[in-house]
Write a protein that holds these residues in place. Structure first.
Motif, short mmCIF file in Angstrom:
data_model
loop_
_atom_site.label_atom_id
_atom_site.label_comp_id
_atom_site.label_asym_id
_atom_site.label_seq_id
_atom_site.Cartn_x
_atom_site.Cartn_y
_atom_site.Cartn_z
N PHE A 149 64.65 53.14 66.51
CA PHE A 149 65.37 53.98 67.21
C PHE A 149 65.08 55.61 67.05
O PHE A 149 65.06 56.17 67.87
CB PHE A 149 66.90 53.72 67.38
N GLU A 150 65.15 55.82 65.51
CA GLU A 150 64.79 57.20 65.32
C GLU A 150 63.69 57.44 65.79
O GLU A 150 63.35 58.71 66.27
CB GLU A 150 64.83 57.19 63.79
N GLN A 151 62.53 56.64 65.46
CA GLN A 151 61.11 57.47 65.98
C GLN A 151 61.02 57.74 67.34
O GLN A 151 60.24 58.33 67.76
CB GLN A 151 60.18 56.21 65.36
N VAL A 152 61.66 56.65 68.12
CA VAL A 152 61.63 56.84 69.55
C VAL A 152 62.26 58.04 70.16
O VAL A 152 62.07 58.55 70.72
CB VAL A 152 62.13 55.37 70.38
N ALA A 153 63.40 58.27 69.48
CA ALA A 153 64.50 59.38 69.62
C ALA A 153 63.72 60.85 69.40
O ALA A 153 64.01 61.77 69.87
CB ALA A 153 65.71 59.43 68.79
N GLU A 154 62.58 60.82 68.64
CA GLU A 154 61.74 61.71 68.27
C GLU A 154 60.66 62.13 69.22
O GLU A 154 59.87 63.12 69.36
CB GLU A 154 60.92 61.86 66.98
N LEU A 155 60.47 61.28 70.42
CA LEU A 155 59.46 61.43 71.31
C LEU A 155 59.81 62.59 72.15
O LEU A 155 60.89 62.89 72.37
CB LEU A 155 59.19 60.10 72.14
N GLU A 156 58.77 63.33 72.81
CA GLU A 156 59.02 64.32 73.51
C GLU A 156 58.44 64.46 74.99
O GLU A 156 57.35 63.34 75.25
CB GLU A 156 58.48 65.78 73.09
N GLY A 157 58.72 65.00 76.00
CA GLY A 157 57.85 65.23 77.34
C GLY A 157 58.13 63.76 78.05
O GLY A 157 59.19 63.04 77.80
N ASP A 158 57.01 63.41 78.79
CA ASP A 158 57.04 62.48 79.69
C ASP A 158 56.20 61.25 78.85
O ASP A 158 55.62 60.37 79.82
CB ASP A 158 56.43 62.79 81.11
N THR A 159 56.90 60.93 77.91
CA THR A 159 56.20 59.90 77.08
C THR A 159 56.99 58.86 76.80
O THR A 159 58.20 59.19 76.16
CB THR A 159 55.72 60.56 75.54
N GLY A 160 56.75 57.62 77.07
CA GLY A 160 57.48 56.43 76.73
C GLY A 160 57.13 56.05 75.11
O GLY A 160 56.43 56.62 74.49
#
Length: 197
Positions: A149-160
């Motif tokens: 969850f934490e790593q996914v929450a750090e994603l930015e922009g239009d990136t899944g």
């Protein structure tokens, strides 16, 4: 042991490739809006909660799901891209052990496929994620463990989470007999294929 898995439906985007004339999530297949088909599959599965992240055309999306037992979360920053909706959805999942990250434009995924993902997740407590594959090709939805969850929450922009799932350790690929995991509605031609199938 049963895991607490939340289904998170991402329904915030503009759907620009479909065309500006209509919100593709509200277009009907079999007499129901695409988004309602996706929500119905989540509700028919073993997921404990169904969370719908809205953004563009928020009120229309909520109206399309009227009467269904879903939790709405609005993403005011939806124009920044998919990553912001992932953050909103995961924040709403609270103490869930895992999250099924469902796309609002994939009405062909069956509840049995969602249940198979949940069962595989429950059977492998050390996995970081379960990703479905049809005839060797990965699709959606992915089931993310809380550890990601934490790593996914750090994603930015239009990136899944696709790139993260390619590189993360402990990602399990689950073969399924469901071509719906590969089929989304991006264009009117995609919609025609769904209506003919």
């Amino acid at each position: 042991m049963s895991a607490a898995v939340a289904a998170i439906i991402l329904a915030a985007g503009r759907g620009a490739r479909y065309g500006a004339q209509s919100n593709k999530l509200l277009v009907e297949i079999g007499g129901q809006p695409i988004l309602r088909c996706v929500a119905a599959a989540a509700l028919a599965s073993r997921a404990r909660r169904t969370i719908v992240v809205t953004g563009h055309a928020r009120h229309e999306a909520e109206a399309a799901l009227h009467g269904l037992c879903v939790d709405f979360r609005h993403n005011p920053d939806f124009a920044s891209g998919l990553a912001s909706s992932l953050r909103v959805g995961l924040a709403a999942a609270g103490g869930a052990d895992g999250a099924l990250m469902m796309l609002g434009d994939m009405p062909g995924v069956s509840p049995s496929t969602l249940d198979a993902l949940i069962a595989a997740f429950e059977a492998d407590k050390d996995c970081a994620a379960i990703v479905p594959a049809f005839r060797g090709k990965r699709g959606n939805p992915a089931l993310l463990s809380r550890a990601l969850f934490e790593q996914v929450a750090e994603l930015e922009g239009d990136t899944g989470a696709r790139d993260l799932l390619r590189s993360a350790k402990g990602v399990v690929q689950l073969p399924v007999e469901d071509a719906g995991i590969l089929a989304d509605v991006d264009t009117p031609a995609d919609l025609l294929r769904f209506r003919r199938s």
